[in-house]
Design a protein around this motif. Sequence first.
Motif, PDB file in Angstrom:
ATOM      1  N   VAL A  12      -6.506   3.697   5.185  1.00  7.40           N
ATOM      2  CA  VAL A  12      -5.178   4.169   5.561  1.00  7.40           C
ATOM      3  C   VAL A  12      -4.284   4.154   4.320  1.00  7.40           C
ATOM      4  O   VAL A  12      -4.491   3.339   3.409  1.00  7.40           O
ATOM      5  N   GLN A  13      -3.322   5.043   4.288  1.00  8.40           N
ATOM      6  CA  GLN A  13      -2.384   5.087   3.178  1.00  8.40           C
ATOM      7  C   GLN A  13      -1.330   3.987   3.305  1.00  8.40           C
ATOM      8  O   GLN A  13      -1.042   3.533   4.422  1.00  8.40           O
ATOM      9  N   PRO A  14      -0.760   3.574   2.196  1.00  9.32           N
ATOM     10  CA  PRO A  14       0.334   2.592   2.268  1.00  9.32           C
ATOM     11  C   PRO A  14       1.439   3.078   3.197  1.00  9.32           C
ATOM     12  O   PRO A  14       1.807   4.263   3.180  1.00  9.32           O
ATOM     13  N   GLY A  15       1.923   2.159   4.010  1.00  8.82           N
ATOM     14  CA  GLY A  15       2.931   2.501   5.004  1.00  8.82           C
ATOM     15  C   GLY A  15       2.364   2.920   6.334  1.00  8.82           C
ATOM     16  O   GLY A  15       3.107   3.058   7.311  1.00  8.82           O
ATOM     17  N   GLY A  16       1.069   3.114   6.391  1.00 10.88           N
ATOM     18  CA  GLY A  16       0.424   3.557   7.618  1.00 10.88           C
ATOM     19  C   GLY A  16       0.120   2.411   8.565  1.00 10.88           C
ATOM     20  O   GLY A  16       0.486   1.260   8.323  1.00 10.88           O
ATOM     21  N   SER A  17      -0.578   2.754   9.646  1.00  9.24           N
ATOM     22  CA  SER A  17      -0.890   1.784  10.696  1.00  9.24           C
ATOM     23  C   SER A  17      -2.366   1.836  11.064  1.00  9.24           C
ATOM     24  O   SER A  17      -3.005   2.880  10.949  1.00  9.24           O
ATOM     25  N   LEU A  85       1.462  -0.987   6.469  1.00 15.51           N
ATOM     26  CA  LEU A  85       0.393  -1.596   5.684  1.00 15.51           C
ATOM     27  C   LEU A  85       0.636  -1.434   4.192  1.00 15.51           C
ATOM     28  O   LEU A  85       1.190  -0.418   3.733  1.00 15.51           O
ATOM     29  N   LYS A  86       0.207  -2.458   3.459  1.00 16.29           N
ATOM     30  CA  LYS A  86       0.366  -2.499   2.016  1.00 16.29           C
ATOM     31  C   LYS A  86      -1.007  -2.602   1.354  1.00 16.29           C
ATOM     32  O   LYS A  86      -1.959  -3.081   1.975  1.00 16.29           O
ATOM     33  N   THR A 109     -14.559  -6.354   9.911  1.00 13.17           N
ATOM     34  CA  THR A 109     -14.340  -4.922   9.774  1.00 13.17           C
ATOM     35  C   THR A 109     -13.453  -4.686   8.547  1.00 13.17           C
ATOM     36  O   THR A 109     -12.489  -5.415   8.322  1.00 13.17           O
ATOM     37  N   GLN A 110     -13.797  -3.675   7.781  1.00 14.64           N
ATOM     38  CA  GLN A 110     -13.099  -3.413   6.516  1.00 14.64           C
ATOM     39  C   GLN A 110     -11.815  -2.643   6.772  1.00 14.64           C
ATOM     40  O   GLN A 110     -11.816  -1.624   7.483  1.00 14.64           O
ATOM     41  N   VAL A 111     -10.748  -3.116   6.166  1.00 17.79           N
ATOM     42  CA  VAL A 111      -9.471  -2.401   6.156  1.00 17.79           C
ATOM     43  C   VAL A 111      -9.119  -2.142   4.698  1.00 17.79           C
ATOM     44  O   VAL A 111      -9.039  -3.070   3.897  1.00 17.79           O
ATOM     45  N   THR A 112      -8.931  -0.874   4.373  1.00 14.50           N
ATOM     46  CA  THR A 112      -8.575  -0.487   3.015  1.00 14.50           C
ATOM     47  C   THR A 112      -7.271   0.288   3.039  1.00 14.50           C
ATOM     48  O   THR A 112      -7.162   1.296   3.753  1.00 14.50           O
ATOM     49  N   VAL A 113      -6.294  -0.193   2.276  1.00 15.41           N
ATOM     50  CA  VAL A 113      -4.997   0.462   2.196  1.00 15.41           C
ATOM     51  C   VAL A 113      -4.856   1.021   0.781  1.00 15.41           C
ATOM     52  O   VAL A 113      -4.710   0.278  -0.181  1.00 15.41           O
TER      53      VAL A 113
END
Length: 115
Positions: A12-17, A85-86, A109-113
């Motif tokens: 997700v891009q910065p600022g996203g959810s 998200l940051k 689970t992987q979260v990538t911002v």
Amino acid sequence: QVQLVESGGGLVQPGGSLRLSCAASGSIFGINTMGWYRQAPGKQREFVASITSGGRTNYADSVKGRFTISRDNAKNTVNLQMNSLKPEDTAVYSCYAMKLGIITWGQGTQVTVSS
């Protein structure tokens, strides 16, 4: 035994959810606290948020006001809504469940911002 399966990670891009979910199965009776930890590359695992069976929540200072944890006791699931998200939120997020002092972990689970 309790089994936990997470879902909902991604890029997700910065600022996203993003919304993470964790489904518990097996010997679920008596589970008290459920929640999330995360571990970024090269860093120690850190607490993110937790919720008791009675609905009491607790958050890390770094996510307060951005993340919301919720729980559906009927469906035996716990969710983590992550907003604003940051890049520093990038990590493997793992769900956990505590029952009679014993902690069970999900696979993560992987979260990538990133932009």
